[in-house]
Enzyme design. Structure first.
Site, PDB file in Angstrom:
ATOM      1  N   GLY A  14       0.731  -1.375   0.054  1.00 29.39           N
ATOM      2  CA  GLY A  14       0.140  -0.125  -0.092  1.00 29.39           C
ATOM      3  C   GLY A  14       0.901   1.366   0.147  1.00 29.39           C
ATOM      4  CB  SER A  15       4.155   2.153  -0.801  1.00 28.93           C
ATOM      5  OG  SER A  15       4.667   2.029  -2.004  1.00 28.93           O
ATOM      6  CG  ASN A  16       1.936   3.138  -5.855  1.00 25.28           C
ATOM      7  OD1 ASN A  16       2.433   4.359  -6.298  1.00 25.28           O
ATOM      8  ND2 ASN A  16       2.663   2.113  -6.076  1.00 25.28           N
ATOM      9  CG  MET A  91      -1.214  -7.981  -6.337  1.00 27.42           C
ATOM     10  SD  MET A  91      -0.446  -7.303  -7.691  1.00 27.42           S
ATOM     11  CE  MET A  91       0.451  -8.495  -8.618  1.00 27.42           C
ATOM     12  CG  LEU A  94     -11.134  -5.828 -11.154  1.00 28.63           C
ATOM     13  CD1 LEU A  94     -10.897  -4.265 -10.972  1.00 28.63           C
ATOM     14  CD2 LEU A  94     -11.976  -6.385 -10.077  1.00 28.63           C
ATOM     15  CG  ASN A 108      -3.750  -0.745 -12.593  1.00 22.53           C
ATOM     16  OD1 ASN A 108      -3.359  -0.798 -11.443  1.00 22.53           O
ATOM     17  ND2 ASN A 108      -2.829  -1.219 -13.559  1.00 22.53           N
ATOM     18  CG  HIS A 110       1.930  -1.670 -15.625  1.00 22.82           C
ATOM     19  ND1 HIS A 110       1.565  -2.967 -15.110  1.00 22.82           N
ATOM     20  CD2 HIS A 110       2.827  -1.928 -16.642  1.00 22.82           C
ATOM     21  CE1 HIS A 110       2.297  -3.875 -15.907  1.00 22.82           C
ATOM     22  NE2 HIS A 110       3.112  -3.355 -16.424  1.00 22.82           N
ATOM     23  CB  THR A 142     -10.025  -0.662 -21.105  1.00 19.40           C
ATOM     24  OG1 THR A 142      -8.637  -1.162 -21.574  1.00 19.40           O
ATOM     25  CG2 THR A 142      -9.927   0.971 -21.367  1.00 19.40           C
ATOM     26  CG  ASP A 146      -1.216  -4.031 -17.349  1.00 24.92           C
ATOM     27  OD1 ASP A 146      -1.952  -3.926 -16.330  1.00 24.92           O
ATOM     28  OD2 ASP A 146      -0.513  -5.239 -17.052  1.00 24.92           O
TER      29      ASP A 146
HETATM   30  C1  GRF Z   1       3.542  -1.156  -7.240  1.00 28.66           C
HETATM   31  O1  GRF Z   1       4.753  -1.375  -8.126  1.00 28.66           O
HETATM   32  C2  GRF Z   1       2.437  -1.255  -8.478  1.00 28.66           C
HETATM   33  O2  GRF Z   1       3.058  -0.499  -9.629  1.00 28.66           O
HETATM   34  C3  GRF Z   1       2.295  -2.481  -8.781  1.00 28.66           C
HETATM   35  O3  GRF Z   1       2.625  -3.193  -7.562  1.00 28.66           O
HETATM   36  C4  GRF Z   1       3.192  -2.594  -6.660  1.00 28.66           C
HETATM   37  C5  GRF Z   1       2.452  -2.096  -5.523  1.00 28.66           C
HETATM   38  O4  GRF Z   1       3.286  -1.519  -4.538  1.00 28.66           O
HETATM   39  N1  GRF Z   1       1.075  -2.626  -9.441  1.00 28.66           N
HETATM   40  P1  GRF Z   1       2.314  -0.863  -3.095  1.00 28.66           P
HETATM   41  O5  GRF Z   1       1.466  -1.771  -2.697  1.00 28.66           O
HETATM   42  O6  GRF Z   1       1.690   0.462  -3.742  1.00 28.66           O
HETATM   43  O7  GRF Z   1       3.363  -0.525  -2.369  1.00 28.66           O
END
Ligand code: GRF
Length: 197
Positions: A14-16, A91, A94, A108, A110, A142, A146
């Site tokens: 969950g860092s993003n 992960m 959908l 999303n 990627h 979509t 990706d």
């Molecule tokens: C990120 O590299 C994102 O691009 C990919 O999975 C990773 C998730 O990392 N889809 P986090 O959970 O956001 O730390």
């Protein structure tokens, strides 16, 4: 203008997600209303709670159909009144039906410069291909994996001696800058692609 009601879907660290939540101050065009995890053990759950955002966990039950699981994900989004979804390390692929319901309202991130390296193991594949540049992409989701319209990209150099892990760490830092930048634009109705650095 009323703020968009943002849900962030996660499966892991969950860092993003944390970068997105931290970017959404009171003046932001989106307001986080839910973090939704499909894994009870996702590290991001504690981070979301620490940031004061409601969390729901909707795991796929043993024997449950994909449609049944997605219906419960949708119900959690409806209960929160979400109208914008950011996938952030979610992960699961959908189904076309779920994606159609969120068309134009689901993003999303990627970890590659799409259209190069869709799918998994992007950093190892970039190194194996001898790519000189790597990076990340935020795109609309979509039905094609990706492959939705690109809303932003950030380029990072590949350095001599890089491993998949060192490259992933360098790209992840840029993910944390790119995703909030795209969200801010997108939530205002601006689809002009963001370019970083
Ligand atoms: C990120 O590299 C994102 O691009 C990919 O999975 C990773 C998730 O990392 N889809 P986090 O959970 O956001 O730390």
């Amino acid at each position: 203008m009323s703020r968009r009601r943002l849900a962030v879907l996660i499966s892991g660290t969950g860092s993003n997600m944390a970068a997105l939540l931290r970017s959404t101050g009171p003046e932001h065009p989106a307001q986080p209303v839910l973090v939704l995890s499909d894994r009870a053990d996702a590290g991001g759950i504690a981070r979301a709670r620490a940031l004061g955002v409601p969390v729901a966990v909707v795991e796929r039950r043993p024997g449950e159909s994909r449609a049944g699981h997605e219906a419960r994900l949708q119900a959690a989004l409806d209960a929160a009144g979400a109208d914008l979804v950011c996938l952030a390390g979610f992960m699961r692929v959908l189904s076309p039906g779920f994606v159609a319901r969120w068309q134009g309202r689901m993003l999303n991130i990627h970890p590659s410069l799409l259209p190069r390296h869709p799918g998994l193991d992007t950093h190892a594949r970039a190194l194996a291909a001898g790519d000189r540049e790597a990076g990340c992409t935020v795109h609309e989701v979509t039905a094609a994996l990706d492959a939705g319209p690109i809303l932003g990209q950030a380029v990072v150099p590949v350095r001599a001696g890089d491993t998949a892990d060192t490259l992933a760490a360098r790209v992840l830092e840029m993910e944390h800058r790119l995703y909030p930048a795209v969200l801010r634009r997108f939530a205002q109705g601006d689809r002009t692609p963001v370019r970083l650095p």
